[in-house]
Design a protein around this motif. Structure first.
Motif, PDB file in Angstrom:
ATOM      1  N   GLN A   1       2.393 -10.687   8.090  1.00 35.11           N
ATOM      2  CA  GLN A   1       1.389 -10.708   6.939  1.00 35.11           C
ATOM      3  C   GLN A   1       0.252  -9.533   7.311  1.00 35.11           C
ATOM      4  O   GLN A   1      -0.354  -8.890   6.210  1.00 35.11           O
ATOM      5  CB  GLN A   1       0.957 -12.004   6.613  1.00 35.11           C
ATOM      6  CG  GLN A   1       1.963 -13.052   6.012  1.00 35.11           C
ATOM      7  CD  GLN A   1       1.260 -14.569   6.309  1.00 35.11           C
ATOM      8  OE1 GLN A   1       0.369 -14.693   6.666  1.00 35.11           O
ATOM      9  NE2 GLN A   1       2.122 -15.400   5.779  1.00 35.11           N
TER      10      GLN A   1
ATOM     11  N   GLU B   1      -3.857  -4.904  -6.648  1.00 39.99           N
ATOM     12  CA  GLU B   1      -4.945  -5.327  -5.520  1.00 39.99           C
ATOM     13  C   GLU B   1      -6.074  -4.714  -5.360  1.00 39.99           C
ATOM     14  O   GLU B   1      -7.187  -5.420  -5.163  1.00 39.99           O
ATOM     15  CB  GLU B   1      -4.081  -4.838  -4.306  1.00 39.99           C
ATOM     16  CG  GLU B   1      -4.604  -5.329  -2.883  1.00 39.99           C
ATOM     17  CD  GLU B   1      -4.444  -6.826  -2.435  1.00 39.99           C
ATOM     18  OE1 GLU B   1      -5.244  -7.349  -1.820  1.00 39.99           O
ATOM     19  OE2 GLU B   1      -3.388  -7.501  -2.997  1.00 39.99           O
TER      20      GLU B   1
ATOM     21  N   ARG C   1      -0.783  -6.146   5.158  1.00 36.52           N
ATOM     22  CA  ARG C   1      -2.157  -6.159   4.856  1.00 36.52           C
ATOM     23  C   ARG C   1      -2.411  -4.668   5.020  1.00 36.52           C
ATOM     24  O   ARG C   1      -3.209  -3.956   4.409  1.00 36.52           O
ATOM     25  CB  ARG C   1      -2.859  -7.402   5.090  1.00 36.52           C
ATOM     26  CG  ARG C   1      -4.355  -7.030   4.569  1.00 36.52           C
ATOM     27  CD  ARG C   1      -4.521  -7.343   3.330  1.00 36.52           C
ATOM     28  NE  ARG C   1      -5.803  -7.524   2.874  1.00 36.52           N
ATOM     29  CZ  ARG C   1      -6.299  -7.279   1.492  1.00 36.52           C
ATOM     30  NH1 ARG C   1      -5.280  -6.965   0.436  1.00 36.52           N
ATOM     31  NH2 ARG C   1      -7.534  -7.190   1.102  1.00 36.52           N
TER      32      ARG C   1
END
Length: 319
Positions: free
Chosen positions: A292, A200, A296
């Motif tokens: 989500q 990421e 995150r």
């Protein structure tokens, strides 16, 4: 007079190992091969592009600086026109990550004789890092640049020796061990979580505690925080149209924090319970999006924690 490069292109040029023969895929104006040959960093280059217009501009720049004997231009879809053994380094910059992955996959044969890749994907950056790892590449260097309000991720990758286990190459200074040593009981505790963080945010950028990455992470955190607030507001809208939203800090349990209406009266009652426990499709989508956003936030918060402290000084690092 040497051609002048933007901050992004200067950072890309700085990643190229001196003395290599360069293949620049999607060369556009050909500025990077011209600069590297002009300054004596590399002996030769092949500038390739799928479109005639950019290739003609590159040819004009090559001729302008008298480098026709050192830089060859080719009309090529990806690596299609590059022959095995013609280049030591392949540079692909300014394209979407999916397209870069396609070019690398289709050029697998010619890449067997290429020692290093310099990549700057415009999108799908975590997926590009994961692609490299899963195809036997190791990210040896990374840099990050902020230019005109945009952030750019740059990486140099080397092909690992056939049959070599990446875990055997790790040293005390490796990004993997950096995350493990600095985890402090947080989400970097497992191999899977460490790989996810590295995909990421970049294994080398994390190890360097790169200041530009930290600025990008905190910008992303502000964006996710706004999204979470909007989602909670939408989830707590009653049938009468009263807007209810959670009042809590990031990461807090909304049920414990309670909620309040737009008029200021809080009762902690949610829409799901008032409709006999049945969610409609809109609520289901909102819960999915909220999950989500929460995940995150968790990733960004962990990266923010790992990036705290004095950054590692390198010659390529740009703030």
């Amino acid at each position: 007079m040497a051609v002048k490069l933007s901050a992004r292109m200067s950072a890309l040029a700085a990643l190229v190992t001196p003395g290599v023969r360069l293949a620049d895929v999607g060369t556009d104006h050909g500025y990077i091969p011209v600069f590297l040959c002009q300054t004596g960093v590399i002996p030769s280059a092949i500038a390739m592009d799928i479109n005639c217009g950019p290739l003609q501009r590159a040819e004009a720049h090559v001729a302008e600086f008298g480098l026709g004997d050192r830089i060859e231009t080719r009309l090529s879809d990806g690596l299609e026109k590059l022959l095995p053994g013609e280049a030591d380094c392949v540079l692909i910059a300014g394209m979407g990550g999916g397209l870069i992955q396609r070019i690398l996959s289709e050029g697998e044969t010619v890449l067997q004789s290429v020692g290093e890749l310099i990549l700057q994907p415009q999108s799908e950056i975590p997926q590009t890092r994961r692609f490299l790892r899963e195809h036997g590449y190791q990210i040896a260097e990374e840099d990050m640049v902020e230019e005109d309000g945009k952030f750019y991720f740059l990486m140099k990758a080397h092909k690992q020796d056939r049959g070599e286990d990446a875990s055997e190459k790790e040293t005390a200074e490796s990004p993997e061990q950096f995350c493990a040593a600095d985890s402090g009981g947080n989400m970097a505790d497992t191999d899977a979580d460490r790989r996810r963080l590295e995909d990421e945010f970049g294994p080398v950028l994390l190890r360097k505690k790169h200041p530009v990455l930290l600025r990008w992470v905190r910008r992303e955190m502000r964006i996710v925080l706004m999204i979470r607030r909007k989602l909670w507001g939408a989830m707590y809208e009653t049938e009468e149209g009263d807007l209810r939203f959670a009042v809590h800090e990031p990461g807090a349990d909304p049920e414990e924090a309670g909620c309040q209406t737009a008029s200021g009266a809080g009762n902690g009652t949610d829409t799901e319970e008032s409709s006999s426990g049945r969610m409609d499709k809109k609520q289901e989508r909102l819960f999915e999006r909220l999950a989500q956003a929460e995940e995150r936030w968790r990733l960004l918060a962990e990266a923010d924690r790992l990036l705290q402290g004095a950054p590692e000084k390198t010659g390529n690092q740009r703030s």
